[in-house]
Scaffold this motif. Structure first.
Motif, mmCIF file in Angstrom:
data_model
loop_
_atom_site.group_PDB
_atom_site.id
_atom_site.type_symbol
_atom_site.label_atom_id
_atom_site.label_comp_id
_atom_site.label_asym_id
_atom_site.label_seq_id
_atom_site.Cartn_x
_atom_site.Cartn_y
_atom_site.Cartn_z
ATOM 1 N N LEU A 98 38.244 -43.582 -59.885
ATOM 2 C CA LEU A 98 38.655 -42.590 -58.890
ATOM 3 C C LEU A 98 39.442 -41.453 -59.527
ATOM 4 O O LEU A 98 39.444 -40.327 -59.046
ATOM 5 C CB LEU A 98 39.506 -43.251 -57.799
ATOM 6 N N THR A 99 40.114 -41.770 -60.614
ATOM 7 C CA THR A 99 40.943 -40.765 -61.265
ATOM 8 C C THR A 99 40.117 -39.871 -62.191
ATOM 9 O O THR A 99 40.284 -38.666 -62.223
ATOM 10 C CB THR A 99 42.056 -41.468 -62.090
ATOM 11 N N ARG A 110 42.310 -38.564 -51.456
ATOM 12 C CA ARG A 110 42.661 -37.355 -52.200
ATOM 13 C C ARG A 110 41.420 -36.726 -52.836
ATOM 14 O O ARG A 110 41.275 -35.524 -52.882
ATOM 15 C CB ARG A 110 43.697 -37.686 -53.284
ATOM 16 N N HIS A 111 40.514 -37.585 -53.317
ATOM 17 C CA HIS A 111 39.321 -37.067 -53.989
ATOM 18 C C HIS A 111 38.123 -36.948 -53.052
ATOM 19 O O HIS A 111 37.001 -36.682 -53.501
ATOM 20 C CB HIS A 111 38.970 -37.955 -55.196
ATOM 21 N N SER A 156 33.798 -39.253 -60.422
ATOM 22 C CA SER A 156 33.697 -38.892 -59.020
ATOM 23 C C SER A 156 32.697 -39.838 -58.360
ATOM 24 O O SER A 156 31.536 -39.507 -58.186
ATOM 25 C CB SER A 156 33.227 -37.438 -58.919
#
Ligand SMILES: [Zn+2]
Length: 205
Positions: free
Chosen positions: A116-117, A144-145, A120
């Motif tokens: 997730l960081t 957030r993403h 994508s």
């Protein structure tokens, strides 16, 4: 030229919709009403919207007997709703298993946070019994993403789907599988419509 989609009306609310967007029912040889979630069972079909309220209305108004012209052995609507939901969940599990076989899944809390960081992913699945701190962290990251997320299976089942031990979360790479999963989850949520559903009862997800 685009072919016209065949249409049918819902036995609950009477609205006419594309057949592919409706939930199909068929009769077993003993005239038991069977939900045909895949839409592939042989025989004449009867239809409702893919919504539990339309299914319940069709049962309450005995519309299936009318549609199939005669006695229909029909389970109580809550049992039918549970059966439809179980098949939808099964289907979602099936897509997860296929995505995993295709090498599109990363699982485990740390891998999911990493994905997730840095990447994508297409969709995130969190176990219903994930520990609250990790669960909150993953869901916050997904939000957030802008990554879709859902919680339908516990750690044990999620691991079993992947052919592994307990798994608290997984991500599916963007692509056909994650699209199919998003689509199936949307259907599942629409089926339970009116707001919060089983998988959403847990306030942290
Ligand atoms: Zn309807």
């Amino acid at each position: 030229m685009a072919r016209e989609e065949p249409q049918r009306s819902c036995l609950g609310c009477r609205e006419v919709r594309d057949k592919k967007d409706l939930l199909r029912f068929v009769l077993a040889p003993d005239r038991t009403l069977v939900p045909d979630v895949q839409g592939k069972l042989p025989g004449r079909g009867a239809y409702t919207c893919l919504r539990k309220s339309c299914l319940a209305a069709a049962v309450a108004k005995k519309q299936f007997s009318r549609s199939f012209k005669g006695e229909v052995r029909c389970a109580p609507s809550d049992e039918l709703i549970a059966a439809v939901a179980a098949r939808m969940v099964e289907r979602i599990g099936g897509y997860l298993a296929l995505a995993n076989k295709a090498g599109k899944v990363a699982s485990g809390g740390e891998s999911v946070i990493e994905a997730l960081t840095r990447k994508s992913p297409g969709i995130v699945c969190v176990a219903t019994d994930i520990s609250p701190d990790i669960g909150e962290k993953i869901v916050a990251l997904a939000r957030r993403h802008g990554v879709a997320h859902f919680a339908l299976f516990d750690k044990d089942r999620l691991g079993a789907i992947l052919g592994k031990g307990l798994r608290s979360a997984l991500v599916v790479e963007q692509g056909g599988f994650s699209e199919a999963l998003r689509n199936e989850m949307e259907k599942y949520r629409n089926f339970f419509e009116e707001g919060r559903t089983q998988h959403d009862k847990n306030p942290r997800i």
